[in-house]
Scaffold this active site. Structure first.
Site, PDB file in Angstrom:
ATOM      1  N   ASP A  53       0.813  -1.220   0.000  1.00 18.32           N
ATOM      2  CA  ASP A  53       0.000   0.000   0.000  1.00 18.32           C
ATOM      3  C   ASP A  53       0.844   1.266   0.000  1.00 18.32           C
ATOM      4  O   ASP A  53       2.064   1.202   0.175  1.00 18.32           O
ATOM      5  CB  ASP A  53      -0.959  -0.009   1.214  1.00 18.32           C
ATOM      6  CG  ASP A  53      -0.281  -0.427   2.507  1.00 18.32           C
ATOM      7  OD1 ASP A  53       0.963  -0.433   2.554  1.00 18.32           O
ATOM      8  OD2 ASP A  53      -0.985  -0.739   3.477  1.00 18.32           O
ATOM      9  N   ASN A 122      -7.925  -2.313  13.945  1.00 21.37           N
ATOM     10  CA  ASN A 122      -9.316  -2.579  13.546  1.00 21.37           C
ATOM     11  C   ASN A 122      -9.428  -3.796  12.619  1.00 21.37           C
ATOM     12  O   ASN A 122     -10.451  -4.005  11.995  1.00 21.37           O
ATOM     13  CB  ASN A 122      -9.913  -1.342  12.857  1.00 21.37           C
ATOM     14  CG  ASN A 122      -9.192  -0.981  11.564  1.00 21.37           C
ATOM     15  OD1 ASN A 122      -8.191  -1.604  11.210  1.00 21.37           O
ATOM     16  ND2 ASN A 122      -9.691   0.015  10.854  1.00 21.37           N
ATOM     17  N   GLU A 129      -9.728  -1.715   4.674  1.00 22.33           N
ATOM     18  CA  GLU A 129     -10.419  -1.315   5.893  1.00 22.33           C
ATOM     19  C   GLU A 129     -11.711  -2.120   6.076  1.00 22.33           C
ATOM     20  O   GLU A 129     -12.262  -2.649   5.104  1.00 22.33           O
ATOM     21  CB  GLU A 129     -10.782   0.176   5.799  1.00 22.33           C
ATOM     22  CG  GLU A 129      -9.577   1.107   5.804  1.00 22.33           C
ATOM     23  CD  GLU A 129      -9.017   1.370   7.199  1.00 22.33           C
ATOM     24  OE1 GLU A 129      -8.924   0.412   7.991  1.00 22.33           O
ATOM     25  OE2 GLU A 129      -8.670   2.514   7.478  1.00 22.33           O
TER      26      GLU A 129
HETATM   27  C1  GLP Z   1      -0.581   0.439   8.461  1.00 23.93           C
HETATM   28  C2  GLP Z   1      -0.269  -0.332   7.191  1.00 23.93           C
HETATM   29  C3  GLP Z   1      -0.502  -1.795   7.383  1.00 23.93           C
HETATM   30  C4  GLP Z   1       0.147  -2.273   8.669  1.00 23.93           C
HETATM   31  C5  GLP Z   1      -0.486  -1.577   9.828  1.00 23.93           C
HETATM   32  C6  GLP Z   1       0.048  -2.020  11.175  1.00 23.93           C
HETATM   33  O1  GLP Z   1      -1.890   0.829   8.539  1.00 23.93           O
HETATM   34  N1  GLP Z   1      -1.028   0.104   6.079  1.00 23.93           N
HETATM   35  O2  GLP Z   1      -0.006  -2.503   6.264  1.00 23.93           O
HETATM   36  O3  GLP Z   1       0.010  -3.654   8.798  1.00 23.93           O
HETATM   37  O4  GLP Z   1      -0.229  -0.195   9.669  1.00 23.93           O
HETATM   38  O5  GLP Z   1       1.124  -1.218  11.548  1.00 23.93           O
HETATM   39  P1  GLP Z   1       2.079  -1.482  12.781  1.00 23.93           P
HETATM   40  O6  GLP Z   1       2.932  -2.620  12.392  1.00 23.93           O
HETATM   41  O7  GLP Z   1       2.851  -0.210  12.918  1.00 23.93           O
HETATM   42  O8  GLP Z   1       1.223  -1.755  13.938  1.00 23.93           O
END
Ligand code: GLP
Length: 234
Positions: A53, A122, A129
């Site tokens: 992403d 979430n 989402e």
């Molecule tokens: C973001 C990314 C996700 C990732 C998520 C969790 O929203 N788009 O791909 O898995 O964060 O992030 P973290 O590893 O910092 O908790």
């Protein structure tokens, strides 16, 4: 443990397609892979990568863009052909065009061998989402308030968090041959429980992973704290 899995993948298939994730969870994995590269144990020259992403509106030179993150946390430190690394273009304003381009890239790579994933509090994966349906292909997402506040820690203020993102769709993720998710900390406990124990439902996008035949969750005790061991009565 996750770096071992990626290292094994690259050693056994040097031109592997790796699906890469951002966020705080994979940073230690990337550091470990860099270390192995520097010791001469791993060669990334034939590896192809496709990221999950990117924020819409952030260019590759913005420090919070995922393009910047990947260079800073991995690509700048290993020998990899940059033309083999793919991330959605956050500056492309034509959503349809960018999504089609990205899906073409995923197809042309022949699918992902190993997909690394984190999970949002979430239950989102990539930026898929919670919503009324699973979206198959790469698409443009309006980020939820929960995601904006979860990701605000990387920006100076919540106002600066982009409101939209491009994300690989559920089909792109599910088509990976192997999926490895990292989930750490109490903040992920409910999402992990819903993902594993709840129904497969687009309101918990990660729940679709129950249907994958080679899905590995690597989690700490806190992230697993709401998942109870199965008793003999269950
Ligand atoms: C973001 C990314 C996700 C990732 C998520 C969790 O929203 N788009 O791909 O898995 O964060 O992030 P973290 O590893 O910092 O908790």
């Amino acid at each position: 443990m996750v770096a071992n899995m990626i290292a094994a993948q690259v050693l056994l298939k040097p031109d592997s397609v790796l699906g890469l994730a951002t966020g705080s969870s994979p940073i230690g994995v990337y550091a470990d892979l860099i270390d192995r590269y520097q010791k001469g144990e791993l060669d990334f020259t034939q590896v192809r990568t496709v990221n999950l992403d990117e924020y819409i509106g952030l260019g590759a030179d913005h420090p919070q863009s995922y393009a910047w993150y990947m260079r800073h946390n991995l690509f700048d430190h290993i020998r990899i052909d940059r033309s083999n690394t793919h991330i959605p273009n956050g500056l492309e304003t034509d959503c349809q065009k960018e999504c089609k381009r990205y899906d073409r890239i995923i197809r042309s790579l022949g699918g992902v061998d190993l997909q690394l994933l984190g999970i949002g509090p979430n239950g989102h994966i990539g930026f898929n989402e919670p919503c009324g349906e699973f979206v198959r292909g790469t698409h443009c997402v309006d980020l939820s308030d929960a995601t904006i506040s979860a990701n605000a820690r990387f920006f100076e203020s919540p106002d600066q968090v982009p409101r939209q993102a491009y994300t690989m769709g559920i089909m792109g993720i599910l088509q990976a041959k192997r999926i490895v998710m990292i989930a750490m900390g109490r903040g992920k406990a409910q999402a992990v429980r819903d993902m594993i124990c709840g129904p497969v439902h687009p309101e918990v996008p990660a729940s679709i992973l129950q249907l994958h035949s080679d899905f590995i969750l690597v989690a700490d005790e806190e992230a697993l704290s709401l998942v109870h061991p199965v008793s003999e009565d269950d």
